[in-house]
Enzyme design. Sequence first.
Site, PDB file in Angstrom:
ATOM      1  N   LYS A 165      -1.661  -7.082  -9.276  1.00 16.14           N
ATOM      2  CA  LYS A 165      -2.583  -7.691  -7.795  1.00 16.14           C
ATOM      3  C   LYS A 165      -2.170  -6.034  -7.163  1.00 16.14           C
ATOM      4  CE  LYS A 165      -3.021  -8.268  -4.309  1.00 16.14           C
ATOM      5  NZ  LYS A 165      -3.631  -7.454  -3.364  1.00 16.14           N
TER       6      LYS A 165
ATOM      7  N   SER B 147       4.872  -7.177   3.176  1.00 15.47           N
ATOM      8  CA  SER B 147       5.641  -7.382   4.572  1.00 15.47           C
ATOM      9  C   SER B 147       6.193  -8.815   4.234  1.00 15.47           C
ATOM     10  CB  SER B 147       5.096  -7.735   5.284  1.00 15.47           C
ATOM     11  OG  SER B 147       3.686  -8.083   4.847  1.00 15.47           O
TER      12      SER B 147
ATOM     13  N   GLU C 121      -5.015  -4.004  -2.054  1.00 18.36           N
ATOM     14  CA  GLU C 121      -6.763  -3.545  -1.436  1.00 18.36           C
ATOM     15  C   GLU C 121      -7.104  -2.529  -0.693  1.00 18.36           C
ATOM     16  OE1 GLU C 121      -5.123  -5.595  -0.452  1.00 18.36           O
ATOM     17  OE2 GLU C 121      -5.145  -6.442   1.445  1.00 18.36           O
TER      18      GLU C 121
ATOM     19  N   CYS D 263       9.713   1.429   3.087  1.00 16.42           N
ATOM     20  CA  CYS D 263      10.777   0.260   3.570  1.00 16.42           C
ATOM     21  C   CYS D 263      11.983   0.826   3.897  1.00 16.42           C
ATOM     22  CB  CYS D 263      10.165  -1.171   2.656  1.00 16.42           C
ATOM     23  SG  CYS D 263      11.337   0.207   0.872  1.00 16.42           S
TER      24      CYS D 263
ATOM     25  N   GLU E 113       9.656  -5.000  12.387  1.00 12.44           N
ATOM     26  CA  GLU E 113       9.617  -3.541  11.680  1.00 12.44           C
ATOM     27  C   GLU E 113       7.768  -3.045  12.474  1.00 12.44           C
ATOM     28  OE1 GLU E 113       7.731  -4.370   7.616  1.00 12.44           O
ATOM     29  OE2 GLU E 113       8.930  -2.361   6.960  1.00 12.44           O
TER      30      GLU E 113
ATOM     31  N   PHE F 272       0.790  -1.328  -0.235  1.00 16.57           N
ATOM     32  CA  PHE F 272       0.234  -0.116   0.051  1.00 16.57           C
ATOM     33  C   PHE F 272       0.704   1.677   0.276  1.00 16.57           C
ATOM     34  CE2 PHE F 272       0.801  -0.089   4.838  1.00 16.57           C
ATOM     35  CZ  PHE F 272       1.163   1.038   5.287  1.00 16.57           C
TER      36      PHE F 272
HETATM   37  P1  NAD Z   1       1.696  -6.593   3.104  1.00 16.37           P
HETATM   38  O1  NAD Z   1       2.368  -7.921   3.035  1.00 16.37           O
HETATM   39  O2  NAD Z   1       0.265  -6.501   3.554  1.00 16.37           O
HETATM   40  O3  NAD Z   1       0.778  -7.005   1.381  1.00 16.37           O
HETATM   41  C1  NAD Z   1       1.178  -7.440   0.221  1.00 16.37           C
HETATM   42  C2  NAD Z   1       0.560  -7.514  -0.850  1.00 16.37           C
HETATM   43  O4  NAD Z   1       0.436  -8.858  -0.427  1.00 16.37           O
HETATM   44  C3  NAD Z   1      -0.587  -6.966  -1.024  1.00 16.37           C
HETATM   45  O5  NAD Z   1      -0.930  -6.585  -2.284  1.00 16.37           O
HETATM   46  C4  NAD Z   1      -2.076  -7.467  -0.030  1.00 16.37           C
HETATM   47  O6  NAD Z   1      -2.805  -7.780  -0.824  1.00 16.37           O
HETATM   48  C5  NAD Z   1      -0.894  -9.174  -0.297  1.00 16.37           C
HETATM   49  N1  NAD Z   1      -1.565 -10.299   0.789  1.00 16.37           N
HETATM   50  C6  NAD Z   1      -1.121  -9.593   2.487  1.00 16.37           C
HETATM   51  N2  NAD Z   1      -1.571 -10.657   2.810  1.00 16.37           N
HETATM   52  C7  NAD Z   1      -1.178 -11.840   1.833  1.00 16.37           C
HETATM   53  C8  NAD Z   1      -1.319 -13.286   1.851  1.00 16.37           C
HETATM   54  N3  NAD Z   1      -1.770 -13.641   3.509  1.00 16.37           N
HETATM   55  N4  NAD Z   1      -1.546 -14.223   0.823  1.00 16.37           N
HETATM   56  C9  NAD Z   1      -1.354 -13.083   0.304  1.00 16.37           C
HETATM   57  N5  NAD Z   1      -1.317 -12.390  -0.305  1.00 16.37           N
HETATM   58  C10 NAD Z   1      -1.215 -11.580   0.913  1.00 16.37           C
HETATM   59  O7  NAD Z   1       2.007  -5.079   3.148  1.00 16.37           O
HETATM   60  P2  NAD Z   1       1.063  -4.205   3.119  1.00 16.37           P
HETATM   61  O8  NAD Z   1       1.031  -3.751   4.611  1.00 16.37           O
HETATM   62  O9  NAD Z   1       0.852  -3.492   2.079  1.00 16.37           O
HETATM   63  O10 NAD Z   1       3.058  -3.102   3.338  1.00 16.37           O
HETATM   64  C11 NAD Z   1       3.306  -2.782   4.197  1.00 16.37           C
HETATM   65  C12 NAD Z   1       5.237  -3.925   3.984  1.00 16.37           C
HETATM   66  O11 NAD Z   1       5.708  -3.531   2.627  1.00 16.37           O
HETATM   67  C13 NAD Z   1       5.996  -3.059   5.139  1.00 16.37           C
HETATM   68  O12 NAD Z   1       6.329  -4.387   5.800  1.00 16.37           O
HETATM   69  C14 NAD Z   1       7.119  -2.711   3.920  1.00 16.37           C
HETATM   70  O13 NAD Z   1       8.622  -2.383   4.683  1.00 16.37           O
HETATM   71  C15 NAD Z   1       7.009  -3.351   2.987  1.00 16.37           C
HETATM   72  N6  NAD Z   1       7.552  -3.070   1.863  1.00 16.37           N
HETATM   73  C16 NAD Z   1       9.381  -3.623   1.497  1.00 16.37           C
HETATM   74  C17 NAD Z   1       9.621  -2.643   0.174  1.00 16.37           C
HETATM   75  C18 NAD Z   1      11.156  -3.094  -0.272  1.00 16.37           C
HETATM   76  O14 NAD Z   1      11.143  -2.500  -1.264  1.00 16.37           O
HETATM   77  N7  NAD Z   1      11.705  -4.276   0.398  1.00 16.37           N
HETATM   78  C19 NAD Z   1       8.403  -1.368  -0.223  1.00 16.37           C
HETATM   79  C20 NAD Z   1       7.799  -1.112  -0.427  1.00 16.37           C
HETATM   80  C21 NAD Z   1       6.820  -1.621   1.032  1.00 16.37           C
END
Ligand code: NAD
Length: 505
Positions: A179, A232, A182, A287, A389, A155
Site C-alpha cells: 500500500k 508516523s 497516496e 525519519c 516531530e 511518502f
Molecule cells: P503517515 O503515517 O501519514 O502515512 C504512512 C502510511 O500510512 C501511508 O501509506 C498512509 O496512507 C497510511 N495511513 C495514514 N493514516 C492512516 C490511518 N489513519 N489508517 C491507516 N493508514 C494510514 O506518514 P507519512 O506522512 O507518509 O510519512 C512521514 C512519517 O513517516 C514521519 O513521521 C517519518 O518520521 C516517518 N518515517 C519513519 C521511518 C522510520 O524508519 N522510522 C522512515 C520513513 C518515514
Amino acid sequence: MTEAVSVKKLTHFINGELVEGKSRSYSKVYNPSTGEVIAEVPIATAEETREAIAAAKAAFPAWRDLSVAKRAEVLMRFRYLITENMDQLLDTICTESGKTLEDARGEVTRALESVDLAIGAPHLVKGEYSVNVGGQINAYSAKYPLGVVAAISPFNFPIMVPLAQTSMAIAVGNAVILKASEKVPMTSLFVSELWKKAGLPDGIWTVVNGSKDAVNELLENPTVQAISFVGSTPVAKYIYETGAKYGKRVTALGGGKNNMVVMPDADLEQVANAFIGAAYGAASQRCMAISTIVPVGEETADRLVAILKDKISKLKVGSYTEEGTDFGPVISKESKESILKAIDLAEQQGATVVNDGREVDIVKNSEGFFVGPTLLDNVTKEMDICDQEVFGPARNVVRVGSLSEAIDFINDQELANGVTIFTNDGAAARKFTTEIDVGMVGVNVPIPIPVGYHNFAGFKGSRFGEGHMFGPDQARFFTKTKTVSERWPGTTETTASTFAFPSND
Ligand code: NAD
C-alpha cells in the site's frame, strides 16, 4: 494552487496488470515544487483490496516452490532494470516528492542495497540440522515463507522504503502487497513495471493504492500473515495494535526526533557542516534527520550558533530543476502550514529565531510548498517543538551544561530513532553509546542510518514490534521456522507404543 491541463489517472497494479480503480474515489498527487496537480490516484475499497489479496494468495504456492536461487535470479534482473531506467526513475521520484536529484540518487542507491541483500537470501534462509537426536531420528529447522504479506509505506522515500520492506519478503518466497503512499504513488507503479519485466510472476508484487480502507482490509484479512509499516508514530501504533489483534506479525516503524550532541572539544566548523546536511537535507523530511543540536556548555553553544547562522543564511531552497538547490519543498500545502505554525508557536513560547524560514522569498511568493531553513535557539523541554516531530526545516538548539544532562534530555524523549555525538574524546563517546536509549547511534557520523546489510530500527515511540527494516532480520521477519524430526522405516526395529514424553533415553 493551479490544476495542470492534463491530469493523469493512475491505477493499481494487481495480478501483473495496471488496473483501474473501481471506487471512483481519487486522491490528488501534486508536484510539490509547483503546487500543480499532476495525477489522481485511485483510492481502493476494501473489496478491491480483498480481490488483490486473493490474487496474491493464488500466486503464492508456485513462487514458494521455486528454488531460492531462481527467485534470486529475478531479483538480479530487477536490480539491473533499476539501474537501466535510472533517469526516468529519478525524474518520477523528484517530480512527485520534490527531492533534489542528488538526494533522489542517494535514495535509489540505498534502495539497491536492500535488493542486493535480498539477492543473498539463499544464504540467509539456511536452516539447522542435527543427526541422530534420538533413536535414528534426525531433526532440522528450516525457514518457510509466510504466504501473503503486506507493506504500508510513507511518502518521504518513494523507492527506498518500499524496497526495504519488500525485497527480502519476495526473495524468501512470499507474495507481497504494497500500500504505497497516496502522495507518491507513481514511483511504486513504475517499479511494478520493472518487476514484471524482470520476470516476477503475476500476483507476487501488488500495489494497492489508497488509504485507510485498504490498510484496514490488510490488517483484518486472515490471508495476510505479516505487516511491515513505516510512517508516523500515531499510525504506527494503530497498525501495531490492530495487526496484533488480528493475529498478525507486525513491525511498525514510527517518527523520529533526532539529536546531535556536540562536545566542547569537537571541531565546530565540521560539526556545522555535518548538522546542516543532516538537518535540512530533503527539507528535513527524513525519519533520521537531525531535529535538534545539543551543544554542551554555553561557550560551545554561542560559537556554534554564530557559525550555523551564517551558513544557514546561504542555503538555497528551490525546485530540483534549479541549479544549486540545497533542498526542495515539503510534500503538501497542509504540511507547509503546520510547519509554519510550529515555528510561530515556538517563538510565542520563548524560542529565539536565529534563521527565519518564514521570511524567505520563495516561501511567500511561490505556489510550491516551500519552507525556508529555520533555526530556533534556546529551545527548552517546556516548548511543544522540543519533543514533537516537525517534518520540515524547523530545527532546534537545546543548550545543556554537561554530557550527562544531554543524555538525560534525550533519554526522556518518547521518540528514539537516531542520535549522534560529535567529539574527539573516546571516553565521552563510550559513555554516550552505552547510556543512550536510542535505536541507531552515530559517533562523528551525522546520519547514522545503517547500511542495507545491518538492521535498521528505533526504540520506544519510533518502533512498535520486534522486527527491523533492512538487514538480515528481514529474512527472519518474513519467514517462519518449522522444525522437522524424521525417522525412516527400515532404519530401526519396530517398537511398541510408548506413553512417556519423547526423550532421547
Ligand atoms: P503517515 O503515517 O501519514 O502515512 C504512512 C502510511 O500510512 C501511508 O501509506 C498512509 O496512507 C497510511 N495511513 C495514514 N493514516 C492512516 C490511518 N489513519 N489508517 C491507516 N493508514 C494510514 O506518514 P507519512 O506522512 O507518509 O510519512 C512521514 C512519517 O513517516 C514521519 O513521521 C517519518 O518520521 C516517518 N518515517 C519513519 C521511518 C522510520 O524508519 N522510522 C522512515 C520513513 C518515514
